[in-house]
Design a protein around this motif. Structure first.
Motif, PDB file in Angstrom:
ATOM      1  N   ARG A 192       6.281 -12.789 -15.117  1.00 38.67           N
ATOM      2  CA  ARG A 192       5.205 -11.816 -15.364  1.00 38.67           C
ATOM      3  C   ARG A 192       4.717 -11.197 -14.064  1.00 38.67           C
ATOM      4  O   ARG A 192       4.571  -9.972 -13.959  1.00 38.67           O
ATOM      5  N   ASP A 193       4.470 -12.037 -13.055  1.00 41.58           N
ATOM      6  CA  ASP A 193       3.988 -11.532 -11.767  1.00 41.58           C
ATOM      7  C   ASP A 193       5.011 -10.607 -11.113  1.00 41.58           C
ATOM      8  O   ASP A 193       4.665  -9.561 -10.572  1.00 41.58           O
ATOM      9  N   PHE A 194       6.281 -11.010 -11.157  1.00 47.99           N
ATOM     10  CA  PHE A 194       7.345 -10.215 -10.552  1.00 47.99           C
ATOM     11  C   PHE A 194       7.467  -8.846 -11.225  1.00 47.99           C
ATOM     12  O   PHE A 194       7.509  -7.812 -10.557  1.00 47.99           O
ATOM     13  N   LEU A 195       7.505  -8.830 -12.558  1.00 46.89           N
ATOM     14  CA  LEU A 195       7.644  -7.557 -13.274  1.00 46.89           C
ATOM     15  C   LEU A 195       6.411  -6.686 -13.093  1.00 46.89           C
ATOM     16  O   LEU A 195       6.519  -5.458 -12.999  1.00 46.89           O
ATOM     17  N   THR A 196       5.245  -7.295 -13.032  1.00 49.81           N
ATOM     18  CA  THR A 196       4.011  -6.542 -12.782  1.00 49.81           C
ATOM     19  C   THR A 196       4.071  -5.866 -11.416  1.00 49.81           C
ATOM     20  O   THR A 196       3.703  -4.693 -11.271  1.00 49.81           O
ATOM     21  N   ARG A 197       4.567  -6.587 -10.412  1.00 46.19           N
ATOM     22  CA  ARG A 197       4.706  -6.005  -9.074  1.00 46.19           C
ATOM     23  C   ARG A 197       5.743  -4.884  -9.063  1.00 46.19           C
ATOM     24  O   ARG A 197       5.543  -3.863  -8.400  1.00 46.19           O
ATOM     25  N   LEU A 198       6.848  -5.069  -9.768  1.00 49.56           N
ATOM     26  CA  LEU A 198       7.841  -3.991  -9.845  1.00 49.56           C
ATOM     27  C   LEU A 198       7.203  -2.720 -10.394  1.00 49.56           C
ATOM     28  O   LEU A 198       7.427  -1.625  -9.870  1.00 49.56           O
ATOM     29  N   ARG A 199       6.410  -2.897 -11.445  1.00 52.51           N
ATOM     30  CA  ARG A 199       5.796  -1.746 -12.115  1.00 52.51           C
ATOM     31  C   ARG A 199       4.683  -1.140 -11.267  1.00 52.51           C
ATOM     32  O   ARG A 199       4.667   0.072 -11.045  1.00 52.51           O
ATOM     33  N   SER A 200       3.759  -1.959 -10.793  1.00 49.36           N
ATOM     34  CA  SER A 200       2.566  -1.424 -10.128  1.00 49.36           C
ATOM     35  C   SER A 200       2.799  -1.028  -8.670  1.00 49.36           C
ATOM     36  O   SER A 200       2.258  -0.030  -8.214  1.00 49.36           O
ATOM     37  N   GLU A 201       3.597  -1.790  -7.943  1.00 47.77           N
ATOM     38  CA  GLU A 201       3.779  -1.514  -6.521  1.00 47.77           C
ATOM     39  C   GLU A 201       4.990  -0.639  -6.215  1.00 47.77           C
ATOM     40  O   GLU A 201       5.042  -0.009  -5.164  1.00 47.77           O
ATOM     41  N   HIS A 202       5.957  -0.605  -7.126  1.00 46.72           N
ATOM     42  CA  HIS A 202       7.199   0.113  -6.836  1.00 46.72           C
ATOM     43  C   HIS A 202       7.530   1.190  -7.858  1.00 46.72           C
ATOM     44  O   HIS A 202       8.567   1.842  -7.742  1.00 46.72           O
ATOM     45  N   GLY A 203       6.687   1.351  -8.872  1.00 40.42           N
ATOM     46  CA  GLY A 203       6.876   2.418  -9.836  1.00 40.42           C
ATOM     47  C   GLY A 203       8.069   2.255 -10.758  1.00 40.42           C
ATOM     48  O   GLY A 203       8.516   3.228 -11.362  1.00 40.42           O
ATOM     49  N   VAL A 204       8.596   1.035 -10.883  1.00 45.64           N
ATOM     50  CA  VAL A 204       9.724   0.786 -11.773  1.00 45.64           C
ATOM     51  C   VAL A 204       9.219   0.742 -13.213  1.00 45.64           C
ATOM     52  O   VAL A 204       8.188   0.135 -13.495  1.00 45.64           O
ATOM     53  N   THR A 205       9.917   1.413 -14.116  1.00 44.17           N
ATOM     54  CA  THR A 205       9.546   1.373 -15.527  1.00 44.17           C
ATOM     55  C   THR A 205       9.891   0.000 -16.091  1.00 44.17           C
ATOM     56  O   THR A 205      11.045  -0.427 -16.027  1.00 44.17           O
TER      57      THR A 205
END
Length: 158
Positions: free
Chosen positions: A38-51
């Protein structure tokens, strides 16, 4: 993360984001591994703009939960979880779980009357890819989960 997991987190300057954690191989580690996802995917989305869709959040947590359940149940001792954005396709996350058991898992034939032991079938159904490799000690199970549906609304189908 509490004391049961030792976490190393590294953002690579020239490529995809990765995170790894070592666990003791006890049942509480399954929930901690889901938290790591959850933390990893949240960071991908919020910090790196990954869908990353909500479906991907659920699928990735389900996959790591099943793989960690097998590691805690069948291997004695520690296990490792590695997560990373696919280096060739930034629309997939790789989930790798290493454990010390040398026996490779095998999906059982479909049997609607069987109670339990459907985890590997579930993992294979929700993943884009799935593979297991023997290691000098134990094995590494690697699954790839699509982070978003394709334009036609299909999840990451093989």
């Amino acid at each position: 993360m509490d004391g049961a997991a030792r976490k190393w987190d590294q953002l690579l300057d020239d490529g995809p984001m990765r995170v790894s954690a070592a666990f003791d191989g006890v049942p509480g580690d399954i929930a901690r591994a889901r938290e790591l996802v959850r933390d990893f995917l949240t960071r991908l989305r919020s910090e790196h703009g990954v869908t990353v869709t909500e479906r991907a959040f659920g699928s990735a947590q389900l996959v790591v939960s099943e793989l960690m359940t097998n590691a805690c149940k069948y291997a004695s001792g520690p296990c490792l979880v590695d997560l990373g954005l696919d280096t060739e396709r930034a629309d997939r996350v790789h989930i790798a779980v290493w454990d010390s058991a040398p026996v490779l898992p095998v999906a059982k034939a479909a049997d609607p009357g069987r109670v339990g032991q459907h985890g590997l079938e579930i993992v294979m159904a929700v993943c884009h890819s799935y593979e297991v490799h023997r290691e000098p000690v134990g094995k590494r199970t690697i699954a790839s989960v699509a982070l978003a549906e394709d334009p036609h609304g299909n999840p990451g189908v093989r």
